[in-house]
Design a protein around this motif. Structure first.
Motif, PDB file in Angstrom:
ATOM      1  N   VAL A   1       0.860  -1.171   0.000  1.00  0.00           N
ATOM      2  CA  VAL A   1       0.000   0.000   0.000  1.00  0.00           C
ATOM      3  C   VAL A   1       0.896   1.221   0.000  1.00  0.00           C
ATOM      4  N   THR A   2       0.733   2.020  -1.007  1.00  0.00           N
ATOM      5  CA  THR A   2       1.509   3.257  -1.071  1.00  0.00           C
ATOM      6  C   THR A   2       0.570   4.415  -0.832  1.00  0.00           C
ATOM      7  N   GLU A   3       1.058   5.381  -0.122  1.00  0.00           N
ATOM      8  CA  GLU A   3       0.225   6.533   0.170  1.00  0.00           C
ATOM      9  C   GLU A   3       0.105   7.376  -1.084  1.00  0.00           C
ATOM     10  N   SER A   4      -1.114   7.698  -1.408  1.00  0.00           N
ATOM     11  CA  SER A   4      -1.320   8.563  -2.560  1.00  0.00           C
ATOM     12  C   SER A   4      -1.275  10.013  -2.081  1.00  0.00           C
ATOM     13  N   GLU A   5      -1.294  10.886  -3.009  1.00  0.00           N
ATOM     14  CA  GLU A   5      -1.260  12.304  -2.640  1.00  0.00           C
ATOM     15  C   GLU A   5      -2.524  12.628  -1.872  1.00  0.00           C
TER      16      GLU A   5
ATOM     17  N   SER B   1      -5.884  14.209  -0.660  1.00  0.00           N
ATOM     18  CA  SER B   1      -6.938  14.832  -1.450  1.00  0.00           C
ATOM     19  C   SER B   1      -7.007  16.331  -1.133  1.00  0.00           C
TER      20      SER B   1
END
Length: 163
Positions: free
Chosen positions: A150-154, A156
């Motif tokens: 699981v990679t952290e997305s930017e 919101s």
């Protein structure tokens, strides 16, 4: 003249295709003759289970993985019975931990193991990663799950503070 060249190219292409498919067929025949048939593997596993006094209930695991799990569980229970106490009960928690660590180290992470005398379960597992068997009065459930990074997305545009 062009049609003659085209015919020669087609003939050469067909010849190459035929020789390639023929060599592939020979390779697959050679591989099949080296491997045992699925029936032979199942019979071997059944004989191993019988010799280890293990009852295989359900599995979709490859035969070699099943064999390793059965042998490891049986040897663990036999070794724990060699302790100073003559009739020491096997510890299901220790067996579950040992089986999980063994399969994690040999076949990759994300193995799970449940050991007990009475339990219910409904699990989702990776293809080829499920086995349910019993030894004496203990029932053992092994299954593998898929692990995805699981990679952290930017973040919101709407932050938690503004909610």
């Amino acid at each position: 003249m062009t049609s003659q060249i085209q015919k020669e190219e087609q003939a050469a292409g067909l010849k190459q295709h035929y020789s390639t498919s023929q060599s592939r067929q020979q390779e697959s025949t050679t591989l099949m003759s080296q491997d045992r048939s699925p029936t032979e593997e199942v019979m071997k596993l059944a004989a191993i289970a019988l010799s280890l006094n293990v009852r295989l209930r359900s599995s979709d695991m490859p035969v070699d993985m099943q064999e390793r799990a059965l042998r490891y569980a049986r040897s663990f229970l036999d070794d724990s019975s060699l302790s100073s106490a003559p009739k020491q009960r096997p510890n299901p928690t220790l067996l579950a931990r040992a089986l999980k660590k063994e399969l994690d180290s040999v076949y990759g992470m994300a193995w799970h193991c449940v050991v007990g005398k009475s339990f219910g379960s409904f699990v989702t597992h990776s293809p080829g990663g499920f086995m349910y068997f019993s030894i004496d009065s203990l029932f053992i459930l092994l299954f593998k799950t898929d692990v995805q990074l699981v990679t952290e997305s930017e973040p919101s545009s709407q932050s938690v503070d503004s909610l």
